[in-house]
Scaffold this motif. Structure first.
Motif, PDB file in Angstrom:
ATOM      1  N   LEU A   7      -3.657 -18.309 -33.339  1.00  0.00           N
ATOM      2  CA  LEU A   7      -2.960 -17.264 -34.088  1.00  0.00           C
ATOM      3  C   LEU A   7      -2.926 -16.028 -33.193  1.00  0.00           C
ATOM      4  CD1 LEU A   7      -4.601 -17.413 -37.613  1.00  0.00           C
ATOM      5  CD2 LEU A   7      -2.286 -18.022 -37.039  1.00  0.00           C
ATOM      6  N   ASN A   8      -1.754 -15.448 -33.009  1.00  0.00           N
ATOM      7  CA  ASN A   8      -1.711 -14.240 -32.206  1.00  0.00           C
ATOM      8  C   ASN A   8      -0.743 -13.192 -32.761  1.00  0.00           C
ATOM      9  OD1 ASN A   8       0.617 -15.551 -31.549  1.00  0.00           O
ATOM     10  ND2 ASN A   8       0.097 -15.911 -29.413  1.00  0.00           N
ATOM     11  N   ARG A   9      -0.136 -13.446 -33.916  1.00  0.00           N
ATOM     12  CA  ARG A   9       0.751 -12.460 -34.538  1.00  0.00           C
ATOM     13  C   ARG A   9      -0.033 -11.632 -35.549  1.00  0.00           C
ATOM     14  NH1 ARG A   9       4.522 -15.252 -37.572  1.00  0.00           N
ATOM     15  NH2 ARG A   9       5.274 -13.217 -38.206  1.00  0.00           N
ATOM     16  N   ASN A  10       0.198 -10.347 -35.530  1.00  0.00           N
ATOM     17  CA  ASN A  10      -0.489  -9.436 -36.432  1.00  0.00           C
ATOM     18  C   ASN A  10      -0.247  -9.817 -37.893  1.00  0.00           C
ATOM     19  OD1 ASN A  10      -1.959  -7.249 -37.326  1.00  0.00           O
ATOM     20  ND2 ASN A  10      -0.263  -5.815 -37.115  1.00  0.00           N
ATOM     21  N   GLY A  11       0.958 -10.246 -38.232  1.00  0.00           N
ATOM     22  CA  GLY A  11       1.265 -10.636 -39.604  1.00  0.00           C
ATOM     23  C   GLY A  11       0.437 -11.809 -40.084  1.00  0.00           C
ATOM     24  N   ASP A  12       0.149 -12.752 -39.185  1.00  0.00           N
ATOM     25  CA  ASP A  12      -0.693 -13.895 -39.549  1.00  0.00           C
ATOM     26  C   ASP A  12      -2.118 -13.435 -39.872  1.00  0.00           C
ATOM     27  OD1 ASP A  12       1.418 -15.639 -39.145  1.00  0.00           O
ATOM     28  OD2 ASP A  12       0.865 -16.040 -37.057  1.00  0.00           O
ATOM     29  N   PHE A  13      -2.649 -12.532 -39.054  1.00  0.00           N
ATOM     30  CA  PHE A  13      -3.993 -12.018 -39.297  1.00  0.00           C
ATOM     31  C   PHE A  13      -4.044 -11.254 -40.614  1.00  0.00           C
ATOM     32  CE2 PHE A  13      -4.516 -13.001 -34.874  1.00  0.00           C
ATOM     33  CZ  PHE A  13      -5.875 -13.227 -34.716  1.00  0.00           C
ATOM     34  N   ARG A  14      -3.056 -10.404 -40.845  1.00  0.00           N
ATOM     35  CA  ARG A  14      -3.026  -9.616 -42.077  1.00  0.00           C
ATOM     36  C   ARG A  14      -2.937 -10.498 -43.319  1.00  0.00           C
ATOM     37  NH1 ARG A  14      -2.075  -4.189 -42.161  1.00  0.00           N
ATOM     38  NH2 ARG A  14      -1.916  -3.203 -40.138  1.00  0.00           N
ATOM     39  N   ALA A  15      -2.131 -11.558 -43.260  1.00  0.00           N
ATOM     40  CA  ALA A  15      -2.009 -12.478 -44.390  1.00  0.00           C
ATOM     41  C   ALA A  15      -3.354 -13.129 -44.705  1.00  0.00           C
ATOM     42  CB  ALA A  15      -0.955 -13.534 -44.101  1.00  0.00           C
ATOM     43  N   LEU A  16      -4.081 -13.515 -43.666  1.00  0.00           N
ATOM     44  CA  LEU A  16      -5.396 -14.115 -43.880  1.00  0.00           C
ATOM     45  C   LEU A  16      -6.382 -13.117 -44.474  1.00  0.00           C
ATOM     46  CD1 LEU A  16      -5.705 -16.401 -40.814  1.00  0.00           C
ATOM     47  CD2 LEU A  16      -6.390 -17.013 -43.095  1.00  0.00           C
ATOM     48  N   TYR A  17      -6.379 -11.890 -43.969  1.00  0.00           N
ATOM     49  CA  TYR A  17      -7.316 -10.891 -44.472  1.00  0.00           C
ATOM     50  C   TYR A  17      -7.053 -10.571 -45.941  1.00  0.00           C
ATOM     51  CZ  TYR A  17      -8.584  -9.928 -39.602  1.00  0.00           C
ATOM     52  OH  TYR A  17      -9.021 -10.036 -38.311  1.00  0.00           O
ATOM     53  N   HIS A  18      -5.785 -10.546 -46.346  1.00  0.00           N
ATOM     54  CA  HIS A  18      -5.449 -10.119 -47.705  1.00  0.00           C
ATOM     55  C   HIS A  18      -5.336 -11.272 -48.700  1.00  0.00           C
ATOM     56  CE1 HIS A  18      -5.022  -5.978 -46.560  1.00  0.00           C
ATOM     57  NE2 HIS A  18      -4.241  -6.326 -45.550  1.00  0.00           N
ATOM     58  N   ARG A  19      -4.879 -12.430 -48.261  1.00  0.00           N
ATOM     59  CA  ARG A  19      -4.659 -13.527 -49.205  1.00  0.00           C
ATOM     60  C   ARG A  19      -5.506 -14.764 -48.931  1.00  0.00           C
ATOM     61  NH1 ARG A  19       0.430 -11.257 -48.530  1.00  0.00           N
ATOM     62  NH2 ARG A  19       1.065 -12.733 -46.942  1.00  0.00           N
ATOM     63  N   GLY A  20      -6.334 -14.717 -47.913  1.00  0.00           N
ATOM     64  CA  GLY A  20      -7.171 -15.865 -47.593  1.00  0.00           C
ATOM     65  C   GLY A  20      -8.522 -15.800 -48.275  1.00  0.00           C
ATOM     66  N   LYS A  21      -9.268 -16.903 -48.182  1.00  0.00           N
ATOM     67  CA  LYS A  21     -10.632 -16.952 -48.684  1.00  0.00           C
ATOM     68  C   LYS A  21     -11.570 -16.652 -47.517  1.00  0.00           C
ATOM     69  CE  LYS A  21     -10.258 -21.153 -50.225  1.00  0.00           C
ATOM     70  NZ  LYS A  21     -10.621 -22.445 -50.821  1.00  0.00           N
ATOM     71  N   SER A  22     -12.763 -16.147 -47.825  1.00  0.00           N
ATOM     72  CA  SER A  22     -13.669 -15.785 -46.742  1.00  0.00           C
ATOM     73  C   SER A  22     -15.105 -16.182 -47.047  1.00  0.00           C
ATOM     74  CB  SER A  22     -13.606 -14.277 -46.472  1.00  0.00           C
ATOM     75  OG  SER A  22     -14.077 -13.563 -47.583  1.00  0.00           O
ATOM     76  N   GLN A  23     -15.869 -16.309 -45.981  1.00  0.00           N
ATOM     77  CA  GLN A  23     -17.315 -16.540 -46.028  1.00  0.00           C
ATOM     78  C   GLN A  23     -17.949 -15.580 -45.030  1.00  0.00           C
ATOM     79  OE1 GLN A  23     -19.733 -18.898 -47.377  1.00  0.00           O
ATOM     80  NE2 GLN A  23     -18.189 -18.983 -48.980  1.00  0.00           N
ATOM     81  N   VAL A  24     -19.081 -14.996 -45.407  1.00  0.00           N
ATOM     82  CA  VAL A  24     -19.728 -13.990 -44.565  1.00  0.00           C
ATOM     83  C   VAL A  24     -21.122 -14.456 -44.171  1.00  0.00           C
ATOM     84  CG1 VAL A  24     -20.503 -11.597 -44.461  1.00  0.00           C
ATOM     85  CG2 VAL A  24     -18.441 -12.170 -45.735  1.00  0.00           C
TER      86      VAL A  24
END
Length: 118
Positions: A7-24
């Protein structure tokens, strides 16, 4: 050395940050989102808080190597972003791989070891 899609497009990263699931975890943060590509794509983020350029590059190398070991077990189209934290540079790739595997199992990207679906 196996190649993989990135992944290298800013839009792809933003979509993941806002609509993706996460684990910390104190050493690694993982974001995932189902995609239509049919194959997994991966991106890495290392902020300046992680350290100098040498340390940030080591973090990226360790994360890439851990991901490369888990890539055969990732089925289907997933977009994944791994965010390095300060502790990432202190750990070996085998430890990061175990952390990454646990996070991906919890997020449903990798199936459980017993073969049952989550």
């Amino acid at each position: 050395m196996a190649r993989f899609a990135v992944l290298n497009r800013n839009g792809d990263f933003r979509a993941l940050y806002h609509r993706g699931k996460s684990q910390v975890h104190p050493a690694l943060v993982t974001y995932v989102r189902k995609s239509r590509t049919g194959y997994p794509r991966m991106g890495i983020t290392t902020g300046k808080k992680v350290g100098c350029a040498v340390r940030r590059n080591r973090c990226r190398r360790v994360i890439r190597e851990a991901y490369r070991a888990l890539l055969p077990s990732i089925q289907g189209g997933w977009d994944l972003v791994f965010v390095a934290r300060h502790r990432t540079g202190e750990l070996k790739s085998t430890r990061i791989r175990r952390i990454m595997e646990a996070q991906l199992r919890a997020l449903g990207v990798i199936r459980p070891k017993d073969g049952k679906t989550p």
